[in-house]
Design a protein around this motif. Structure first.
Motif, mmCIF file in Angstrom:
data_model
loop_
_atom_site.group_PDB
_atom_site.id
_atom_site.type_symbol
_atom_site.label_atom_id
_atom_site.label_comp_id
_atom_site.label_asym_id
_atom_site.label_seq_id
_atom_site.Cartn_x
_atom_site.Cartn_y
_atom_site.Cartn_z
ATOM 1 N N GLY A 153 -26.808 -2.648 -21.402
ATOM 2 C CA GLY A 153 -26.635 -3.232 -20.087
ATOM 3 C C GLY A 153 -26.799 -2.218 -18.977
ATOM 4 N N VAL A 154 -25.826 -2.156 -18.072
ATOM 5 C CA VAL A 154 -25.908 -1.245 -16.925
ATOM 6 C C VAL A 154 -24.902 -0.095 -17.052
ATOM 7 C CG1 VAL A 154 -26.733 -3.059 -15.381
ATOM 8 C CG2 VAL A 154 -24.271 -2.646 -15.591
ATOM 9 N N TYR A 155 -24.507 0.226 -18.278
ATOM 10 C CA TYR A 155 -23.421 1.191 -18.475
ATOM 11 C C TYR A 155 -23.882 2.637 -18.641
ATOM 12 C CZ TYR A 155 -20.155 -2.680 -18.917
ATOM 13 O OH TYR A 155 -19.384 -3.787 -18.660
ATOM 14 N N LEU A 156 -25.171 2.873 -18.908
ATOM 15 C CA LEU A 156 -25.627 4.249 -19.165
ATOM 16 C C LEU A 156 -25.612 5.069 -17.882
ATOM 17 C CD1 LEU A 156 -28.617 4.132 -21.686
ATOM 18 C CD2 LEU A 156 -26.199 4.543 -22.113
ATOM 19 N N ASN A 157 -24.769 6.099 -17.860
ATOM 20 C CA ASN A 157 -24.655 6.980 -16.681
ATOM 21 C C ASN A 157 -24.475 6.181 -15.391
ATOM 22 O OD1 ASN A 157 -24.805 9.451 -18.003
ATOM 23 N ND2 ASN A 157 -27.036 9.452 -17.995
ATOM 24 N N SER A 158 -23.744 5.103 -15.477
ATOM 25 C CA SER A 158 -23.615 4.217 -14.326
ATOM 26 C C SER A 158 -22.661 4.777 -13.276
ATOM 27 C CB SER A 158 -23.133 2.841 -14.770
ATOM 28 O OG SER A 158 -21.916 2.934 -15.494
ATOM 29 N N THR A 159 -23.004 4.529 -12.026
ATOM 30 C CA THR A 159 -22.156 4.909 -10.899
ATOM 31 C C THR A 159 -22.008 3.717 -9.965
ATOM 32 O OG1 THR A 159 -24.088 5.795 -9.719
ATOM 33 C CG2 THR A 159 -22.758 7.358 -10.960
ATOM 34 N N ILE A 160 -20.793 3.506 -9.496
ATOM 35 C CA ILE A 160 -20.487 2.447 -8.544
ATOM 36 C C ILE A 160 -20.485 3.044 -7.143
ATOM 37 C CG2 ILE A 160 -18.734 0.813 -7.767
ATOM 38 C CD1 ILE A 160 -19.972 -0.060 -10.360
ATOM 39 N N ILE A 161 -21.233 2.426 -6.230
ATOM 40 C CA ILE A 161 -21.420 2.983 -4.884
ATOM 41 C C ILE A 161 -20.987 1.965 -3.833
ATOM 42 C CG2 ILE A 161 -23.068 3.995 -3.269
ATOM 43 C CD1 ILE A 161 -24.838 4.573 -5.798
ATOM 44 N N THR A 162 -20.015 2.347 -3.021
ATOM 45 C CA THR A 162 -19.592 1.551 -1.867
ATOM 46 C C THR A 162 -19.442 2.507 -0.692
ATOM 47 O OG1 THR A 162 -18.360 0.042 -3.307
ATOM 48 C CG2 THR A 162 -17.878 -0.061 -0.950
ATOM 49 N N GLY A 163 -20.364 2.433 0.244
ATOM 50 C CA GLY A 163 -20.331 3.368 1.366
ATOM 51 C C GLY A 163 -20.455 4.807 0.887
ATOM 52 N N ASP A 164 -19.514 5.654 1.275
ATOM 53 C CA ASP A 164 -19.524 7.064 0.868
ATOM 54 C C ASP A 164 -18.905 7.282 -0.508
ATOM 55 O OD1 ASP A 164 -20.652 7.776 3.303
ATOM 56 O OD2 ASP A 164 -18.692 8.027 4.266
ATOM 57 N N SER A 165 -18.306 6.252 -1.058
ATOM 58 C CA SER A 165 -17.640 6.362 -2.354
ATOM 59 C C SER A 165 -18.646 6.215 -3.494
ATOM 60 C CB SER A 165 -16.554 5.294 -2.485
ATOM 61 O OG SER A 165 -16.021 5.269 -3.789
ATOM 62 N N VAL A 166 -18.749 7.238 -4.325
ATOM 63 C CA VAL A 166 -19.624 7.218 -5.508
ATOM 64 C C VAL A 166 -18.751 7.562 -6.719
ATOM 65 C CG1 VAL A 166 -21.676 8.151 -6.615
ATOM 66 C CG2 VAL A 166 -21.606 7.932 -4.120
ATOM 67 N N VAL A 167 -18.541 6.587 -7.584
ATOM 68 C CA VAL A 167 -17.612 6.746 -8.703
ATOM 69 C C VAL A 167 -18.347 6.528 -10.015
ATOM 70 C CG1 VAL A 167 -15.472 5.900 -9.752
ATOM 71 C CG2 VAL A 167 -15.733 5.884 -7.258
ATOM 72 N N GLU A 168 -18.114 7.410 -10.997
ATOM 73 C CA GLU A 168 -18.687 7.234 -12.330
ATOM 74 C C GLU A 168 -17.944 6.092 -13.024
ATOM 75 O OE1 GLU A 168 -18.576 10.877 -14.490
ATOM 76 O OE2 GLU A 168 -20.117 11.843 -13.264
ATOM 77 N N SER A 169 -18.578 4.942 -13.073
ATOM 78 C CA SER A 169 -17.918 3.759 -13.637
ATOM 79 C C SER A 169 -18.952 2.701 -13.956
ATOM 80 C CB SER A 169 -16.893 3.207 -12.646
ATOM 81 O OG SER A 169 -16.357 1.975 -13.108
ATOM 82 N N GLY A 170 -18.600 1.825 -14.879
ATOM 83 C CA GLY A 170 -19.399 0.646 -15.136
ATOM 84 C C GLY A 170 -18.903 -0.485 -14.265
ATOM 85 N N PRO A 171 -19.484 -1.684 -14.384
ATOM 86 C CA PRO A 171 -19.041 -2.830 -13.581
ATOM 87 C C PRO A 171 -17.644 -3.283 -13.985
ATOM 88 C CG PRO A 171 -20.667 -3.517 -15.206
ATOM 89 C CD PRO A 171 -20.620 -2.025 -15.260
ATOM 90 N N SER A 172 -16.967 -3.954 -13.081
ATOM 91 C CA SER A 172 -15.643 -4.536 -13.315
ATOM 92 C C SER A 172 -14.597 -3.506 -13.739
ATOM 93 C CB SER A 172 -15.724 -5.649 -14.377
ATOM 94 O OG SER A 172 -16.672 -6.628 -14.012
ATOM 95 N N GLY A 173 -14.815 -2.252 -13.383
ATOM 96 C CA GLY A 173 -13.840 -1.211 -13.691
ATOM 97 C C GLY A 173 -13.938 -0.660 -15.096
ATOM 98 N N PHE A 174 -14.899 -1.097 -15.898
ATOM 99 C CA PHE A 174 -15.048 -0.575 -17.260
ATOM 100 C C PHE A 174 -15.737 0.791 -17.217
ATOM 101 C CE2 PHE A 174 -14.951 -5.225 -18.056
ATOM 102 C CZ PHE A 174 -13.788 -5.245 -18.815
ATOM 103 N N ALA A 175 -15.495 1.589 -18.243
ATOM 104 C CA ALA A 175 -15.985 2.972 -18.264
ATOM 105 C C ALA A 175 -17.506 3.034 -18.378
ATOM 106 C CB ALA A 175 -15.347 3.733 -19.414
ATOM 107 N N SER A 176 -18.053 4.091 -17.810
ATOM 108 C CA SER A 176 -19.482 4.389 -17.916
ATOM 109 C C SER A 176 -19.756 5.111 -19.232
ATOM 110 C CB SER A 176 -19.888 5.271 -16.730
ATOM 111 O OG SER A 176 -21.212 5.707 -16.867
ATOM 112 N N ALA A 177 -20.943 4.907 -19.790
ATOM 113 C CA ALA A 177 -21.356 5.624 -21.013
ATOM 114 C C ALA A 177 -22.164 6.845 -20.601
ATOM 115 C CB ALA A 177 -22.172 4.703 -21.910
ATOM 116 N N ARG A 178 -21.662 8.032 -20.848
ATOM 117 C CA ARG A 178 -22.229 9.233 -20.247
ATOM 118 C C ARG A 178 -23.129 10.058 -21.171
ATOM 119 N NH1 ARG A 178 -21.704 7.889 -15.292
ATOM 120 N NH2 ARG A 178 -22.393 9.988 -14.780
#
Length: 614
Positions: A153-178
């Protein structure tokens, strides 16, 4: 418990269908996912189906997949899109209770024979002599496998971006696969970076629905050919619009938008753009549609369809509250963009097996597509082929004339995609043949032969065919004159002087299956009647379409040797030679669809293949 036939990495819509297919084909299957909460999760819109996507769900169901059955069981609302157009583009869309959909799928996964679901992250694909042999999990455990399906899906090295906030995470708060991307690159799998996004969720009790237009469903069929037309408690959706003030807020804050200040590097979906992109791209448009959709029967969260955004939280609040009905909205979750790694689908065979590693298959957003339905369709085929490869059986490859699934996969592996791919009816050149109503006629027998479609499902198909034959047997019979006169009076049209046949009546645009039923003189199954009337309505067009299909099949039958040297053909253009060498099409039909390969190149290739054979 560490030795499996098939390992599926990921439990989203692609992973679930792949794992269920492999297990149901009697392969000992492991579905490895980071968290059971990700199983069939709907991190974006709470719906299944839509334009062309409804076709995919019907095809998944006809082959014996699970998505249609689960979607029917979790319905909040259902309607047919494009109902004012022809039946070829009718597309079912269901509003879903996303929590219930997840629960249903998780229950199926955990109660399917031959299937083990395990909470864990895959960090490495193990291959020996160019063939996959297993997977290493994050705790160091190695699981052996004969075939592996990537459905990350969208979990590989995924980052969540909202404005200036860039967080290593998958969707819905689930962990990213790094770690898995690194392993795939070592194996020679070409990777890229895509982006998608989602709108905010707002609380139901903070919305002024009186200022919006209610959107109700209709009495449409269900997604699954096996589902009863059971009742469900319908939840309405609501329509509102952006306005000049909304657009002003966006434009004055563009420098804070990750899409426009350089924060986001991944390529986003052209056919599902953010609200920022829509306002910038369509400057002359005074407003954009916004649909307010429920996320569940008991959920207080409402999904704001059409306002996907990655703007900062404070800008989102200002922007959303300019929309009529949302002036006092409270936020449950802010919208965000997500960037993720995926592979270049040109590295795949039409079977969805990776060219670089035998036994390694890939499906879903990992292949550069978007959408739950596109993912599930690919997952089903990847799971089937991963299981069949173990038995030495040829892969299942659906032609473009047989299924939207065939169009989807062929587009990805032959043409590639430079943005998240979305299925649309316009992509299917044979869409008159590929209707929702005949998905079972096209694919259920194949699903039964594969071993996925049950005997009960196959029996229903045979009954439907028999009922349709009753109608075809009387298509040349003149209809009763009095009945025809009454029919046309009801339609407000002049009755023809000569009494038309049943077939001629079916071909009239204004005549429906309901109009035909009283003229038959015998009782008939409703579903079969609708399908037969559509077949007769399109009869002339279908005959013409078949001639084009037969010509394409002639090209598909001309195979190209796997080791064919395109560089040795001096008359071939350089671009065509490079593309053919990279993609290595299986036959002339596939070669003819490669971007950058012209009809003249195909003519040169035909001559070269004839010489090679000689």
């Amino acid at each position: 418990m560490k030795n499996f036939d098939v390992i599926v990495i990921g439990g989203g819509h692609a992973g679930v269908e792949a794992a269920l297919a492999a297990a149901r084909l009697n392969k000992r299957t492991l579905m490895l996912c980071q968290d059971f909460g990700t199983v069939a999760n709907m991190p974006c819109n709470p719906s299944i189906g839509g334009t062309a996507k409804g076709h995919l769900v019907k095809e998944i169901d006809a082959l014996g997949g699970q998505m249609g059955i689960a979607a029917d069981a979790a319905l909040l609302q259902v309607k047919t899109l494009n109902s004012a157009k022809g039946p070829a583009v009718f597309s079912l869309r269901g509003q879903e209770d996303k929590a219930r959909y997840h629960d249903i799928m998780l229950d199926v996964v955990t109660h399917t024979d031959n299937l083990t679901a395990l909470d864990g992250e895959a960090v490495e694909i193990v291959a020996k002599d160019g063939r996959v042999v297993g997977v290493v999990a994050d705790d160091g455990t190695e699981y052996s496998a004969k075939t592996v399906v990537l459905a990350t899906g969208v979990y590989l090295n995924s980052t969540i971006i909202t404005g200036d906030s860039v967080v290593e995470s998958g969707p819905s708060g689930f962990a990213s696969a790094r770690k898995l991307t690194r392993s795939l690159l070592k194996l020679g799998v070409p990777m890229r970076r895509f982006k998608t996004g989602t709108p905010a969720r707002i609380y139901r009790d903070s919305i002024d629905f009186d200022r919006m237009q209610i959107q109700l469903g209709d009495d449409s069929d269900r997604f699954s050919f096996m589902s009863p037309r059971a009742t469900f408690k319908e939840e309405p959706c609501w329509l509102t619009y952006t306005n000049e003030r909304t657009h002003e807020v966006i434009l004055k804050n563009l420098e804070r938008s990750p899409l426009y200040n350089g924060t986001i590097q991944g390529v986003g979906p052209r056919y599902c753009p953010s609200i920022e992109t829509k306002v910038v791209r369509f400057k002359d448009k005074e407003r954009h549609q916004i649909f307010i959709e429920p996320e569940g029967q008991d959920s207080e969260e409402m999904y704001v369809q059409g306002m996907s955004t990655s703007l900062p939280a404070d800008v989102q609040e200002e922007m959303y509250r300019t929309v009529e009905g949302l002036e006092n909205c409270r936020f449950a979750k802010y919208g965000y963009a997500i960037e993720y790694d995926c592979l270049d689908p040109l590295c795949l065979y039409p079977s969805l097996e990776c060219k670089a590693v035998k036994g390694l298959y890939s499906a879903g957003q990992m292949n550069g597509s978007s959408g739950y339905e596109e993912a599930a369709a690919q997952g089903l085929i990847a799971g089937i082929n991963a299981a069949r490869a173990i038995d030495g059986k040829p892969p299942v490859i659906l032609g473009r004339d047989r299924a939207y699934i065939g169009v989807l996969i062929d587009d990805l592996v032959t043409k590639g995609t430079n943005e998240p791919y979305r299925m649309m009816t316009a992509r299917a050149e044979h869409r008159i043949m590929l209707r929702q109503d005949n998905a079972d006629m096209r694919l259920t027998e194949l699903g039964y032969d594969i071993g996925l479609a049950t005997a009960d499902r196959y029996g229903r198909l045979r009954f439907k065919k028999a009922e349709m034959e009753k109608i075809f047997a009387v298509k040349d019979k003149p209809a009763d004159k009095d009945a025809v006169r009454g029919l046309f009076e009801g339609l407000g049209e002049p009755a023809p002087q000569k009494s038309p046949t049943i077939g001629e009546l079916c071909r009239r645009p204004s005549v429906t299956a309901r109009d035909i039923a009283p003229l038959l003189g015998f009782k008939i199954d409703d579903e079969a009647l609708k399908a037969a009337v559509i077949e007769l309505k399109y009869e002339g067009y279908l005959k013409k379409e078949m001639s084009a299909v037969n010509e394409q099949k002639r090209l598909e039958g001309k195979l190209i040797p796997e080791d064919f040297d395109y560089g040795a053909i001096k008359a071939l253009r350089i671009e065509a030679m490079q593309k053919l060498s990279e993609i290595r099409p299986l036959n002339l039909g596939q070669a003819s669809r490669i971007s950058g390969v012209s009809p003249a190149d195909i003519a040169v290739l035909i001559v070269a293949l004839q010489k090679n054979k000689g």
